[in-house]
Scaffold this active site. Structure first.
Site, PDB file in Angstrom:
ATOM      1  N   GLY B 167      96.567  18.104   2.202  1.00  0.00           N
ATOM      2  CA  GLY B 167      95.503  18.508   1.233  1.00  0.00           C
ATOM      3  C   GLY B 167      96.176  17.702  -0.315  1.00  0.00           C
ATOM      4  CG  PHE B 192      87.970  20.524   3.735  1.00  0.00           C
ATOM      5  CD1 PHE B 192      89.358  20.603   3.520  1.00  0.00           C
ATOM      6  CD2 PHE B 192      87.306  21.506   4.036  1.00  0.00           C
ATOM      7  CE1 PHE B 192      89.902  22.177   3.600  1.00  0.00           C
ATOM      8  CE2 PHE B 192      87.810  22.966   4.112  1.00  0.00           C
ATOM      9  CZ  PHE B 192      89.140  23.021   4.040  1.00  0.00           C
ATOM     10  N   GLY B 276      87.827   7.135 -10.271  1.00  0.00           N
ATOM     11  CA  GLY B 276      86.516   7.149 -10.592  1.00  0.00           C
ATOM     12  C   GLY B 276      85.697   8.154  -9.991  1.00  0.00           C
ATOM     13  NE  ARG B 278      91.824  12.827  -8.697  1.00  0.00           N
ATOM     14  CZ  ARG B 278      93.104  12.362  -8.507  1.00  0.00           C
ATOM     15  NH1 ARG B 278      93.658  11.603  -9.259  1.00  0.00           N
ATOM     16  NH2 ARG B 278      93.571  12.666  -7.203  1.00  0.00           N
ATOM     17  CD  GLN B 314      78.403  37.721 -35.891  1.00  0.00           C
ATOM     18  OE1 GLN B 314      79.190  38.557 -36.016  1.00  0.00           O
ATOM     19  NE2 GLN B 314      78.171  37.172 -37.115  1.00  0.00           N
ATOM     20  CD  GLN B 372      78.078  39.100 -17.976  1.00  0.00           C
ATOM     21  OE1 GLN B 372      78.276  38.787 -16.709  1.00  0.00           O
ATOM     22  NE2 GLN B 372      78.393  40.366 -18.550  1.00  0.00           N
ATOM     23  N   GLY B 376      70.721  40.923 -15.055  1.00  0.00           N
ATOM     24  CA  GLY B 376      70.643  40.936 -13.845  1.00  0.00           C
ATOM     25  C   GLY B 376      69.805  39.642 -13.112  1.00  0.00           C
ATOM     26  CD  GLU B 399      86.113  13.233  -5.665  1.00  0.00           C
ATOM     27  OE1 GLU B 399      86.383  12.314  -6.376  1.00  0.00           O
ATOM     28  OE2 GLU B 399      84.951  13.041  -5.005  1.00  0.00           O
ATOM     29  CG  ASN B 402      90.774  21.486 -11.980  1.00  0.00           C
ATOM     30  OD1 ASN B 402      90.412  20.558 -11.352  1.00  0.00           O
ATOM     31  ND2 ASN B 402      89.822  22.174 -12.645  1.00  0.00           N
TER      32      ASN B 402
END
Lengths: 200, 416
Positions: B167, B192, B276, B278, B314, B372, B376, B399, B402
């Protein structure tokens, strides 16, 4: 779809009109003509029709398309005026158009329903909302649009000063009077009187 | 008394839900006009192209994405329509049926499409990556044979590098390609693979020589070549609008003329394709996040609690502010990486890695924050937020994880 050889778009107006013409070119129009006039808001259907007539004489198109009415004046006169000037048949409020070899068959939206008529060419058509769903512009066409030619003609070349003078003088725009409440009448005679004399 | 109260409450809830939903559906692209950097630095033409992509995404993708995700539909009709409009070979030479856009413009297109359906747009970017590879590294014969069909999406394309035991350590791949006469015989398994099973052409990286990157070559393998089969469609958290499957090569016969580039070029070709790719995947995260942000922004203005719309508090305001900063910075770094690619800057690989990592991480966070903010309702499938969240989660992994991006960036940073 290869029903026609070439599509030309034209617009009368200030420099801003060029943006719209570019958009038309991006949608697949082959070339565009910009009739340049800095102010343009004084122009009425009769003048547009006269300019169109000059263009029609020059270009000799088979079909001329207009929108059914403009968003400012809302008049729906230009196609019909052009028809009278040129002698070409006109079909307004088109919701379906079929181009054939000899004729153009147009289905019109009228008060009673739909009317289908055949027009000989050259023909003038004004488009209604239901004519089609605007297609998505092809990316390649957007890029090629800037290479397609836009010809600029000064309005003075197509419209003489005399013709450019407005024929209709707009005196006033106002909203319709607000709807007032109803009244109760005392007798049948009064009702009859009001119906006859007031509720016109 | 309680029973009456309960049924009224349920009726009110579904009315509220319907109201919110219909209002939200209407706000697709309108709020994107207000995004601070959406049009920054773009030419008239790019803005026109952006508007067109937004229009297509709003009308042809957004209304159907939920259904495609739910029923695991690979939307071939929409894809072909998109290809007709030039989305199938965005970076490919127009002489071969492509649209010839630069990286910046292409990614502006992908950003808008991803706002409609992230999963399908991600597939479109992978397909485009393959098209670009054939256009850039293919010889005349290969380009004549495959490019136009790929650009039209008459043929769907897949990129095959990853294996069950290779991988992040892609260069250790084991799939072998042995030259026998006028054919290569391929043996191995790829894992994959996006489009696996459905695609018509597969760009397969296989070993023709020594261990390591220099022994790898790239092959264009057609679905009907003898010896190629496919695993089952994987059952995934997201990306449900595209099939993902193993590609199994059992003495698969590939003609010599289907080798892309020379022997030993394969890894380089694969990595250049990924630069490209990514960028595009990062852009997909941005599109998804932008859509989620737009929805949240509109929701908090309507939803009232404690006698006020949430947007008065706020906490909500600051959350939205942080989300907006994430979006705009992602946009800027992605577009800068795109410019670096267009200019062929020497540090473009590092920039693409930075942009991919940043945009995919931030994108996921923004989608999550949007969920969030919806409370709900965000958890319900009736609202699209959860789908965007599920779709972008994998962008932090494929791809190049990270973590691999960190490897590339640190190498660039530490180089002499």
């Amino acid at each position: 779809q290869k029903a026609v050889d070439e599509v030309v778009a034209f617009s009368v107006g200030p420099q801003k009109a060029v943006d719209e013409l570019r958009r038309a070119l991006a949608k697949g129009v082959d070339r565009a003509i910009h009739i340049k006039d800095a102010k343009a808001d004084y122009l009425q259907p009769l003048q547009i029709a006269k300019i169109s007539q000059k263009l029609v004489e020059r270009e000799e198109p088979e079909i001329i398309f207009f929108g059914k009415q403009s968003i400012d004046g809302d008049q729906s006169q230009t196609p019909q005026l052009l028809s009278a000037m040129t002698g070409y048949p006109v079909a307004s409020f088109a919701s379906e158009v079929v181009v054939e070899d000899e004729n153009v068959e147009v289905t019109r939206e009228i008060d009673g329903g739909l009317e289908t008529i055949a027009l000989g060419k050259p023909a003038i058509i004004s488009a209604d909302l239901r004519l089609n769903e605007p297609r998505f512009t092809n990316l390649r066409n957007i890029m090629q649009a800037k290479k397609k030619p836009i010809e600029t003609i000064a309005i003075g070349d197509l419209l003489s000063e005399e013709d450019a003078k407005p024929h209709v003088n707009v005196k006033e725009y106002k909203l319709p009077a607000k709807r007032s409440g109803g009244i109760k009448v005392e007798s049948t005679e009064e009702l009859f009187d009001k119906l006859r004399n007031e509720a016109k | 008394m309680n029973r009456v109260y309960k049924s009224l409450r349920t009726a009110n809830q579904s009315l509220l839900r319907r109201n919110i939903q219909s209002n939200i559906q209407r706000y697709f692209s309108s709020t994107s006009e207000k995004n601070t950097f959406m049009k920054t630095g773009l030419t008239e033409e790019q803005i026109e192209i952006q508007a067109m992509a937004a229009d297509f995404s709003e009308r042809q993708m957004f209304p159907f994405a939920g259904e495609w995700d739910e029923n695991k539909i690979f939307p071939e009709d929409m894809l072909r329509e998109a290809a007709q409009l030039g989305f199938g070979g965005v970076f490919v030479d127009p002489n071969y049926g492509g649209t010839g856009l630069d990286r910046l413009t292409g990614n502006i297109v992908f950003e808008q499409l991803a706002m409609g359906c992230t999963s399908t747009t991600a597939y479109i970017t992978i397909h485009n990556m393959c098209a670009w590879m054939i256009d850039t590294f293919g010889n005349e014969q290969q380009k004549e044979k495959y490019l136009e069909a790929v650009c039209n999406m008459d043929m769907f394309a897949s990129y095959c590098l990853t294996e069950p035991s290779a991988g992040s350590d892609a260069a250790s791949l084991k799939t072998k390609a042995e030259l026998k006469g006028d054919k290569y015989i391929l043996n191995g398994e790829k894992a994959f693979i996006s489009g696996g099973g459905r695609s018509d052409v597969y760009l397969i990286m296989a070993r023709t020589g020594e261990p390591g990157p220099k022994g790898i070559s790239c092959f264009v393998v057609e679905k009907d070549f003898p010896g190629i089969t496919f695993g089952k469609n994987e059952y995934k958290l997201g990306w449900n609008t595209q099939p993902t499957a193993a590609v199994i090569l059992d003495n698969c016969e590939v003609p010599v003329e289907n080798r892309l580039g020379n022997e030993g070029d394969g890894f380089k070709i694969a990595m250049m394709g990924l630069d490209g790719g990514r960028l595009s995947i990062g852009t997909c995260s941005l599109g998804a996040a932008q859509q989620c942000f737009n929805q949240a922004r509109d929701y908090v203005k309507q939803r009232k609690q404690f006698g006020q719309p949430l947007s008065n508090f706020q906490n909500t305001q600051f959350k939205l502010a942080d989300m907006a900063v994430s979006l705009e910075t992602s946009r800027l770094i992605l577009r800068e990486a795109a410019r670096a690619m267009d200019n062929k800057d020497s540090d473009r690989t590092v920039k693409c890695s930075m942009a991919k990592k940043f945009a995919t991480d931030r994108g996921f966070e923004v989608c999550n924050d949007s969920l969030q903010l919806h409370g709900g309702y965000g958890y319900l499938k009736e609202f699209p937020i959860e789908r965007y969240l599920r779709d972008v989660r994998v962008h932090q992994i494929l791809e190049g994880t990270n973590e691999v991006m960190q490897m590339i960036i640190s190498r660039g940073v530490l180089a002499d």
